[in-house]
Design an enzyme around this catalytic site. Structure first.
Site, mmCIF file in Angstrom:
data_model
loop_
_atom_site.group_PDB
_atom_site.id
_atom_site.type_symbol
_atom_site.label_atom_id
_atom_site.label_comp_id
_atom_site.label_asym_id
_atom_site.label_seq_id
_atom_site.Cartn_x
_atom_site.Cartn_y
_atom_site.Cartn_z
ATOM 1 N N GLU A 50 -34.148 -43.681 7.404
ATOM 2 C CA GLU A 50 -34.423 -44.641 8.008
ATOM 3 C C GLU A 50 -33.722 -45.526 8.079
ATOM 4 O OE1 GLU A 50 -36.715 -48.497 5.883
ATOM 5 O OE2 GLU A 50 -37.511 -48.935 7.592
ATOM 6 N N ARG A 274 -29.785 -42.106 -8.471
ATOM 7 C CA ARG A 274 -28.955 -42.635 -7.138
ATOM 8 C C ARG A 274 -26.997 -43.147 -7.692
ATOM 9 N NH1 ARG A 274 -31.947 -45.581 -4.367
ATOM 10 N NH2 ARG A 274 -30.200 -46.777 -3.094
ATOM 11 N N LYS A 284 -28.971 -51.229 1.859
ATOM 12 C CA LYS A 284 -28.716 -52.082 3.408
ATOM 13 C C LYS A 284 -29.294 -53.232 3.413
ATOM 14 C CE LYS A 284 -30.977 -47.769 4.887
ATOM 15 N NZ LYS A 284 -31.499 -47.146 5.280
HETATM 16 P P1 ATP Z 1 -30.517 -48.745 1.235
HETATM 17 O O1 ATP Z 1 -31.655 -49.539 -0.292
HETATM 18 O O2 ATP Z 1 -29.349 -48.486 0.517
HETATM 19 O O3 ATP Z 1 -31.228 -49.146 2.210
HETATM 20 P P2 ATP Z 1 -32.788 -46.593 0.635
HETATM 21 O O4 ATP Z 1 -32.642 -45.265 0.303
HETATM 22 O O5 ATP Z 1 -34.065 -47.257 1.577
HETATM 23 O O6 ATP Z 1 -31.609 -47.173 1.497
HETATM 24 P P3 ATP Z 1 -32.770 -44.483 3.194
HETATM 25 O O7 ATP Z 1 -32.493 -44.365 4.457
HETATM 26 O O8 ATP Z 1 -34.488 -44.830 2.655
HETATM 27 O O9 ATP Z 1 -32.192 -45.775 2.702
HETATM 28 O O10 ATP Z 1 -32.016 -43.152 2.178
HETATM 29 C C1 ATP Z 1 -32.291 -41.789 3.230
HETATM 30 C C2 ATP Z 1 -32.105 -40.536 1.635
HETATM 31 O O11 ATP Z 1 -30.609 -41.028 1.190
HETATM 32 C C3 ATP Z 1 -32.675 -40.984 -0.028
HETATM 33 O O12 ATP Z 1 -33.461 -39.747 0.894
HETATM 34 C C4 ATP Z 1 -32.320 -41.641 -0.225
HETATM 35 O O13 ATP Z 1 -33.049 -41.274 -1.658
HETATM 36 C C5 ATP Z 1 -31.165 -41.434 0.062
HETATM 37 N N1 ATP Z 1 -30.481 -42.755 -1.068
HETATM 38 C C6 ATP Z 1 -29.845 -43.464 0.018
HETATM 39 N N2 ATP Z 1 -29.214 -44.482 -1.667
HETATM 40 C C7 ATP Z 1 -28.199 -43.780 -2.224
HETATM 41 C C8 ATP Z 1 -27.959 -43.609 -2.810
HETATM 42 N N3 ATP Z 1 -27.155 -44.376 -3.020
HETATM 43 N N4 ATP Z 1 -27.275 -42.053 -4.127
HETATM 44 C C9 ATP Z 1 -28.175 -41.164 -3.597
HETATM 45 N N5 ATP Z 1 -29.106 -40.599 -2.571
HETATM 46 C C10 ATP Z 1 -29.273 -42.234 -1.919
HETATM 47 MG MG MG Z 2 -35.523 -47.454 2.484
#
Ligand code: ATP
Ligand code: MG
Length: 570
Positions: A50, A274, A284
């Site tokens: 995102e 994760r 983020k």
């Molecule tokens: P955040 O909570 O840090 O904003 P998010 O999952 O909301 O992370 P996205 O941009 O939606 O962020 O994630 C993009 C991809 O990265 C998704 O497939 C998500 O599962 C993966 N991802 C995000 N954080 C992690 C993590 N800590 N370990 C492994 N994969 C991750």
């Molecule tokens: Mg997200």
């Protein structure tokens, strides 16, 4: 902890070592089974960020996994921006994300945006309405939440649940046309308000948001929810293996429900644990807060776990990829020790970084029997791990700086560095002996007066040996350099599981940045931004992007050894 590291260093297998027997991780097993069964001709994965912030090392793990699996099995990977929430998303983030994925060493087959699918998603929503599987609900968000029930109690049907297909279609069309204010209506899937999985109790599909979108502008004022948009985007692209983190396993029945009822390409979702790292926050939202509230200098502050921060700190793509590989793929949540990441960067920089001498905490040494005004050029090996790195000349003269730490006035037994009446070898130069300690009126040591042994010049075949060797810099030739020393951004290891009543900001390490002026050998001048070097005995350092030709700045990427474990008393 130190022992663990030594053990790791010995047993670690370089990633390119093909001779090792490796077992498949569970995702590889699934993919191999699918390919063997002929379910797919080739696999297609996706990385779906995102664009609401910069990527962090958790994303790097996901990138390495998605691109790595595709590469291993001759498939491809799409980069898809999951831009379904107009309020938080920006083009700045899109550009930064692309830069970071490329820098990590991956190239996507296609660059897609969930927002490109808005029209298709809308049509499919209409299709579900026509099938009697979606309805417009006028209840307020709060009411919807309240009537969803609990794990032990079924939810209550909305009074709007049995609207006719015609009425639903009419209302949904008017929602799109902008007739209704934010929060006054939503589109919900009509599944089962008593479903044991709470997410299946008539989940939201669309909400009204009158906010400009970074790509679609004002064209839309209804936006699809993650659960509706994500699987359908996967399906549109014919993603074969949609890999996401563990917390989405409860979403999988819904992912499948939409695909089945729309009768579209059956993408499948798989979940892995994760990445969590000790002493690190990785959401983020929190990282953005650190930037906005100026706890750090920006998204690329070298203390940040962002990919751009790590790049500036001195991490290499290879070191991050090695880390992702070492972490592996787990099915249960875990916390990885930050020192593994540090170990990976040491491993890589050891091969890559040229060695230089620099003194961070200078103590002046005058070699009294060395001719005044004389300079010698001492030959030094640039990188013992890489013969092609060649040699360089390091100037030596009568006055030098050594590390304050390398002298002790009253040393304990087995102290092999410099002390009164004792000898030490100067790296690439001579053996010197401390004859006199000069102090100021307050009793601080300001200078050492030493003598050198002319017959002990390095490389001259001299057989005389002493136990200690220390680094040094010629005072007359030294450059002055700003050096930024970093420590962990947080004082608590388990930032992933703080007590409810504690805020992560309570654990910010006030001493995470220390700026000093170091003396360096002349060859360290004029290196390009992000050049990696080793300061002998001190650590790996990287030229910061703030550096100019007149004003060098180095970031300490990592020390040579894990000193933290000792301090923390682990
Ligand atoms: P955040 O909570 O840090 O904003 P998010 O999952 O909301 O992370 P996205 O941009 O939606 O962020 O994630 C993009 C991809 O990265 C998704 O497939 C998500 O599962 C993966 N991802 C995000 N954080 C992690 C993590 N800590 N370990 C492994 N994969 C991750
Ligand atoms: Mg997200």
């Amino acid at each position: 902890m130190e022992n663990k590291h030594q053990a790791m260093q010995e047993t670690a297998t370089p990633p390119e070592n093909e001779g090792t027997i490796r077992t498949l991780n569970f995702l590889e097993e699934i993919i191999e089974a699918d390919l063997t069964a002929g379910k797919y001709k080739s696999i297609l994965t996706r990385f779906p960020p995102e664009p609401n912030g910069y990527l962090h090392v958790g994303h790097a793990k996901s990138i390495c996994l998605n691109f790595g699996l595709a590469k291993k099995y001759g498939g491809k990977t799409n980069l898809r921006f999951d831009d379904t929430n107009p309020a938080k998303e920006e083009t700045e983030y899109v550009d930064a994300i692309k830069e970071d994925v490329r820098w990590l060493g991956f190239e996507w087959a296609n660059e897609f945006y969930a927002s490109d699918y808005f029209e298709q998603l809308y049509e499919w929503a209409c299709m579900l309405i026509k099938k009697g599987l979606a309805y417009v609900d006028d209840q307020a968000q709060e009411e919807i939440r309240r009537t969803r029930g609990t794990v032990t109690q079924p939810g209550i049907n909305s009074p709007y649940r049995n609207r006719s297909v015609e009425e639903n279609l009419d209302l949904f069309t008017r929602m799109r046309a902008g007739e209704f204010a934010d929060g006054t209506k939503v589109l919900r899937a009509k599944i089962d308000m008593a479903h044991p999985n709470m997410l299946m109790r008539d989940p939201l599909m669309y909400r009204i948001i009158h906010t400009g979108h970074h790509r679609t502008g004002d064209r839309w004022c209804i936006y699809p929810m993650y659960d509706y948009a994500h699987g359908e985007s996967d399906s549109i692209e014919h993603i074969t293996h949609s890999i996401c983190t563990l917390e989405f396993d409860v979403h999988r029945p819904l992912y499948d429900w939409f695909i089945e009822n729309l009768e579209i390409f059956p993408s499948r979702q798989y979940e892995f644990a994760r990445l969590n790292l000790t002493y690190t926050v990785m959401s983020k939202r929190k990282l953005l807060e650190l930037v906005k509230n100026r706890y750090v200098a920006g998204w690329d502050d070298p203390r940040m776990p962002t990919i751009c921060g790590m790049r500036r700190r001195g991490y290499t793509p290879e070191s991050i990829r090695l880390f992702a590989e070492k972490v592996g793929v787990a099915k249960r949540d875990n916390v990885i020790d930050l020192s593994l990441l540090e170990w990976c960067v040491r491993e890589d920089l050891n091969r890559r970084a040229n060695r230089y001498m620099a003194v961070l905490d200078p103590l002046k040494v005058v070699i009294t029997n060395y001719p005044e005004g004389q300079t010698e050029e001492m030959e030094a090996v640039n990188n013992p791990e890489d013969e092609t790195a060649g040699k360089r000349l390091v100037p030596f003269s009568r006055e030098i700086y050594i590390e304050r730490e390398d002298f002790m006035e009253n040393p304990p037994k087995k102290y092999f560095r410099l002390s009164p009446g004792n000898e030490v070898r100067l790296r690439y130069a001579y053996i010197i002996k401390c004859e006199e300690v000069v102090k100021d009126t307050a009793g601080n040591i300001t200078e050492l007066r030493c003598t050198y042994d002319l017959d002990t010049r390095s490389g001259s075949g001299s057989s005389r040996q002493v136990k200690g060797t220390i680094h040094w810099v010629s005072a007359a030739h030294a450059g002055r350099t700003e050096v930024r020393l970093f420590d962990r951004l947080f004082t608590e290891a388990r930032m992933d599981s703080l007590p409810e009543d504690r805020d992560y900001k309570d654990f910010i390490n006030a001493g995470s940045l220390r700026i000093i002026t170091a003396f360096t050998e002349p060859a360290l001048k004029g290196l390009p931004h992000l050049a990696h070097v080793q300061f002998e005995r001190l650590g790996y350092f990287t030229v910061d992007t703030d550096a100019t030709p007149d004003r060098p700045v180095f970031n300490r990427t990592v020390t040579l050894k894990d000193t933290w474990a000792k301090v923390a008393g682990k």
